[in-house]
Design a protein around this motif. Sequence first.
Motif: not given
Length: 438
Positions: A162, A167, A172-174, A181, A185-186, A188-189, A192-193
Motif C-alpha cells: 500500500y 492512505f 485511511l489507517e492501515c 479488512w 472494505e478493500v 471501499e478503501a 476513497k483513495l
Amino acid sequence: MKKALSLALAAAMAASLAACGGSSAASTASSAATTDTAASGTASSGGQTLKVMLSEEPGEGDAFATTLNKWADETGNTVDIMVIPYDDQLTKFPLMAKNNDLPDLLSTTRLTYLYPDEFEDLSQYIDTSKFEPQALQFINQDYTSNQIRALPQQFTVTNVFYNKDAFEAAGLECPTVDDRWTMDEVYEAAKKLQDSGAVKYGMAMDASRARYDNLMYMNGGSLVEKDGDSFKVVVDSQQNVDTLQKFIDANNSGIMPKAIWAGGSSDNPGDYFKNGDVGIYFSGSWNYNPFVQDITSFKFGVMPSPVGSASGSAILGGAGLAVPTNAKNKDLAIEFLKWFYTEENFKSYLEMDKGLSALTTVTYEPADADQAADYKVLQAEVGQTTDAFVVDESSEWRNYYDNEYRDALKQAVNGDLSAQDALTEFATALADKAGWAH
C-alpha cells in the motif's frame, strides 16, 4: 543452450561471475578453512566438484551463488554451475537422466514432482522439522507420499502493498494482522483513495490467476474438491461466480486499471504502483526489495491481506533444492545441504537474499524499523494459506489446462462472457479433459 559458470575463489568474491561459452570451467577453492568447517558441524570431503543446475545465470552478489562459493572455500571443494533456462529444463532434464549426465544439486520449481523417481528423499538426511510446514509442503509439491524431494531455497508468499502517503491523504489507517479488512472494505478503501485524488487507481492486481485465486479461497471457493480417490470440478460454484462478479464490478467501476485484466494491455501493474499511481497493490513478497530500491517518491508498506466470507488466503511459492538419485556426487550434494540448513549458514544466506525464511528458527531482520515491521506482516501471511489451495494443488489440474483458466477470467472482465458462463465453460472443459466429475 547449456552454459556453465564457475564460482571464483572466496578471496575474489567481489569479482563478477562470468559465463563460459559452452564449456565447463571450475575454480579451485581454498582448503584453509578446515576449522570453520568443523565448527559448522559438517565434515569436509575436500577436492571434489559439486555440479549445480540453476535456471538463470546468477548476477554479481547473488545470495545463493555467494553461499555456494563460501561452502567451497570452507570445504576445499569446487562448485561448477550450469545454467539451463526454466522452460528448457522440461525437455533437457529427462535427456540428462537418460544419458547419466545429471547435476548433483539443482534448484527447481517443478522437476521433482514431474519426475519424482529421479530424486532422493531428503528427509532421510535432513531434519525436516526445522522447516516452516507450509513452505516445506508447497515447495515439495508431493501430496501422495511422505517423501521430501525438494527443500525450500527461495520462499515467497502473495501479499498486499500500500501507498502510505496516499492512505494518509485519504484519511485511511492501515489494517493490522489481528484486525484485517474484508475484501469489501478493500474495495471501499480503493474508492476513497481514488476519490481523494492521491492516486489514479485505488487498487491493482497482477494479471495472475494465483493472485486472483486468493479472492476465491477467501470466500470458501476452490477449483476442485476431493471426490473419493478422484476430484470433482467446482470452479463454477455460486461462491466463485459471486467472487468473480465483484471483481468484474471493481474493474468496471474504474478503481482498477481494467485493461490489465481485460487483456487490453501488457502493462505491469507493479510499474503503476512504483510510479505512485496505485494505492493498494496485490502482488507478492518477491517485489519487496526491488520496491525498496526503486520507490523514492513516496512511502510504501505491506498491509495484511484481507479476509473473505470464509477465511483469509495467501499462496506460497518459490524454488527448492533437490538431489538426483543417480547424480555422480550425490553424497557431496547432501553434505552441502546439511551445511546450508544450519542456522548460522542459512541466516547468512538470508541476510543476502533478503527473503522470507523457510526455517522456523531463522528470520531476516532488516535494520530499518519500517522494513522490519513489513517483514513481520509478510511472515504472518504464511498462516493464511488454506486447505482448499492444498487440494487444488494436489489435483495437479494444470497438467490439463493452465493459461486457459486465466483467459476465462479475462473474458469475464472484458465482458465477452458473463461470470457464470466463463467459469462454467472452463469447468466443463477441465472436467472433460481430466475425466473428473462436474
